[in-house]
Design an enzyme around this catalytic site. Structure first.
Site, PDB file in Angstrom:
ATOM      1  N   TYR A 167      -3.735  11.067   1.157  1.00 46.69           N
ATOM      2  CA  TYR A 167      -4.165  10.900  -0.234  1.00 46.69           C
ATOM      3  C   TYR A 167      -4.188  12.242  -0.956  1.00 46.69           C
ATOM      4  O   TYR A 167      -3.771  12.349  -2.120  1.00 46.69           O
ATOM      5  CB  TYR A 167      -5.548  10.248  -0.279  1.00 46.69           C
ATOM      6  CG  TYR A 167      -5.526   8.774   0.027  1.00 46.69           C
ATOM      7  CD1 TYR A 167      -5.614   7.828  -0.979  1.00 46.69           C
ATOM      8  CD2 TYR A 167      -5.393   8.324   1.354  1.00 46.69           C
ATOM      9  CE1 TYR A 167      -5.581   6.474  -0.691  1.00 46.69           C
ATOM     10  CE2 TYR A 167      -5.359   6.976   1.643  1.00 46.69           C
ATOM     11  CZ  TYR A 167      -5.450   6.049   0.625  1.00 46.69           C
ATOM     12  OH  TYR A 167      -5.404   4.707   0.913  1.00 46.69           O
ATOM     13  N   HIS A 216      -4.482  -7.892  -0.022  1.00 48.48           N
ATOM     14  CA  HIS A 216      -3.825  -6.596   0.164  1.00 48.48           C
ATOM     15  C   HIS A 216      -3.045  -6.486   1.477  1.00 48.48           C
ATOM     16  O   HIS A 216      -1.971  -5.913   1.517  1.00 48.48           O
ATOM     17  CB  HIS A 216      -4.897  -5.507   0.095  1.00 48.48           C
ATOM     18  CG  HIS A 216      -4.348  -4.118   0.097  1.00 48.48           C
ATOM     19  ND1 HIS A 216      -3.680  -3.575  -0.976  1.00 48.48           N
ATOM     20  CD2 HIS A 216      -4.370  -3.140   1.049  1.00 48.48           C
ATOM     21  CE1 HIS A 216      -3.319  -2.342  -0.696  1.00 48.48           C
ATOM     22  NE2 HIS A 216      -3.727  -2.046   0.531  1.00 48.48           N
ATOM     23  N   ASP A 244       0.852  -1.192   0.000  1.00 49.29           N
ATOM     24  CA  ASP A 244       0.000   0.000   0.000  1.00 49.29           C
ATOM     25  C   ASP A 244       0.892   1.248   0.000  1.00 49.29           C
ATOM     26  O   ASP A 244       1.868   1.295  -0.749  1.00 49.29           O
ATOM     27  CB  ASP A 244      -0.961  -0.032   1.191  1.00 49.29           C
ATOM     28  CG  ASP A 244      -2.126   0.939   1.053  1.00 49.29           C
ATOM     29  OD1 ASP A 244      -3.136   0.573   0.439  1.00 49.29           O
ATOM     30  OD2 ASP A 244      -2.000   2.068   1.561  1.00 49.29           O
TER      31      ASP A 244
END
Length: 486
Positions: free
Chosen positions: A405, A462, A255
């Protein structure tokens, strides 16, 4: 006659002298010119092969202006996670006052976290989950804090309890992502620091593991200034490792941790002995990629794809566009207006749990979308899942984690500094089959120029270290062993 002859003779002598001087000048100038041109050619050829790196730079993320005088406190301070009756009572009160919207019939997890199952999770959280006990679990590894570029950085540092004579201990920095935390690594740490004790016979490779919290996540202070991205994080983590006394080390991540550790390899390749990732970020597209995608389904061997690549990548539209759109709605919110949605999540533990745990469902296995309970307890325990949620809750870090983000995705990814820099350090890639997107080795080579291992993992998604710690540990060990033999 003499008078007539002398001028002619004198002119002849002068002409010969000039000719001699000209030839002497040529004897000096021509080699000098050749040497200069040759030197420029050598410099040009060497510069072509010179590894381009990310500029390290510097930063200040503390509150207000950077102090003009005084050195930053570089001490490394022991840290312990604590809780209180007040904190737990406040949590319980909020859990008891939660409101729910009934789910649509047969919706499972197609509309997000199913509220019928959410009621069960909250009931367990309120009546059975023991936060004090989980705090003890979190404190079983040594925690520390140190101040870098004006903000407090939290990390755990675990050393092997026993090292066989003659064995070198390899420092390994492991970096989490969103919505995870340093806690993701609690099951893999003992496998890496004491492999023989846990049934892994690769005793020739032993690690001491450093797991920092990304600034703005968990117990690392949030940046107070705009612009804190993965490159700034990479620089801070290099400074952390240097402060711990390491000159060379391995780095690993998934990630955001994958991009941060990749930036670390781009920034100081002389310090990164090897890079291991379980998610590959590729920003470069272009005609070459388009041709590879078009031909890959029919003649994969022509564009360097394997049968397994084809199985994981095609049908391309379904697996790489529709699936990504379905799972990335959160990303658009967090990359544009993170504080708006964050206000509600920071105020409601139930909302926070639904928002975070939904990712641990479909990012672990895409088929969990069809299950009423999201398949959550088939891979994790509720204690494990809620402990990760509690790290966000007690630190009020959901908003600052979402801002990451915005800071990283507000620019065209093709124009960022790291998009123009390759990765030349030895690289290992673990490709898990349930990862959000699959990146074939042939595509990864566009960025990672020195891939030592590329493994098609048999299962897992993930949150690799959290879900399949043994598989990931074995792959890291295999990679490091090969790098050490180079």
């Amino acid at each position: 006659m003499w008078q007539e002859f002398f001028p002619n003779a004198w002119e002849s002598i002068l002409s010969r002298i000039r000719s001699f001087e000209y030839s002497q000048k040529n004897a000096v100038l021509v080699p000098a010119a050749a040497l200069g041109v040759g030197g420029m050619l050598v410099f040009w050829l060497r510069s072509r092969h010179k590894i381009k790196t990310l500029e390290m730079g510097d930063g200040w993320w503390g509150s207000g202006e950077r102090p003009l005088k005084g050195k930053e406190d570089e001490s490394i301070r022991p840290f312990k996670i604590e809780t209180s009756d007040k904190e737990i009572e406040d949590l319980h009160r909020r859990l008891e006052q939660a409101r729910y919207t009934p789910p649509l019939e047969g919706a499972a997890f197609h509309y997000g976290f199913n509220s019928s199952y959410l009621r069960k999770v909250v009931a367990y959280w309120r009546n059975q989950f023991d936060w004090r006990k989980q705090v003890e679990v979190l404190n079983k590894y040594p925690h520390f804090q140190t101040t870098i570029e004006g903000i407090v950085i939290h990390f755990i540092h675990v050393k092997p309890s026993y090292v066989p004579h003659g064995r070198a201990v390899q420092p390994l920095l492991m970096v989490h992502g969103w919505p995870g935390s340093f806690y993701e690594f609690y099951k893999i740490i003992p496998l890496l620091t004491e492999p023989a004790r846990h049934g892994l016979n690769e005793g020739d490779v032993v690690f001491e593991v450093i797991c920092p919290s990304i600034p703005g996540y968990g117990f690392s202070e949030a940046p107070h200034q705009k612009g804190f991205d993965t490159i700034a994080t990479a620089r801070i983590f290099h400074k952390l490792m240097n402060r711990l006394g390491f000159k060379q080390y391995y780095v690993q991540g998934g990630d955001w941790g994958s991009r941060i550790t990749t930036n670390m390899a781009q920034m100081l390749p002389q310090s990164v002995k090897g890079l291991h990732v379980n998610l590959v970020f590729i920003n470069r597209q272009g005609l070459r990629r388009m041709i590879s995608v078009m031909l890959g389904a029919y003649v994969p061997w022509l564009v360097g794809l394997t049968r397994e690549d084809v199985r994981r990548t095609y049908p391309f539209i379904q697996k790489n566009i529709y699936a990504l759109l379905r799972e990335s709605g959160y990303l658009h919110i967090q990359a544009t207006k993170p504080d708006t949605a964050g206000c509600g999540l920071n105020d409601s533990p139930v909302g926070l749990a639904a928002y975070i745990l939904e990712k641990f469902s479909t990012w672990t296995d895409k088929s969990f979308l069809h299950k009423d309970d999201g398949g959550l307890e088939s891979k994790y325990s509720l204690d494990e899942l809620l402990t990760n949620v509690m790290i966000y809750w007690v630190t009020s870090s959901i908003v600052s984690s979402m801002r990451f983000y915005k800071e990283n995705l507000s620019k065209d990814p093709r124009l960022t500094a790291d998009a123009r820099v390759g990765v030349y350090v030895p690289t290992g890639i673990a490709a898990f089959p349930q990862e959000i997107v699959h990146t074939p080795r042939a595509w990864a080579k566009q960025i990672f120029k020195n891939i030592i291992t590329y493994t098609y993992m048999p299962r897992g998604g993930h949150f690799a270290a959290f879900e399949e710690p043994k598989l990931l540990a074995q792959d890291i060990m295999q990679f490091v062993r090969k790098v050490e033999q180079l």
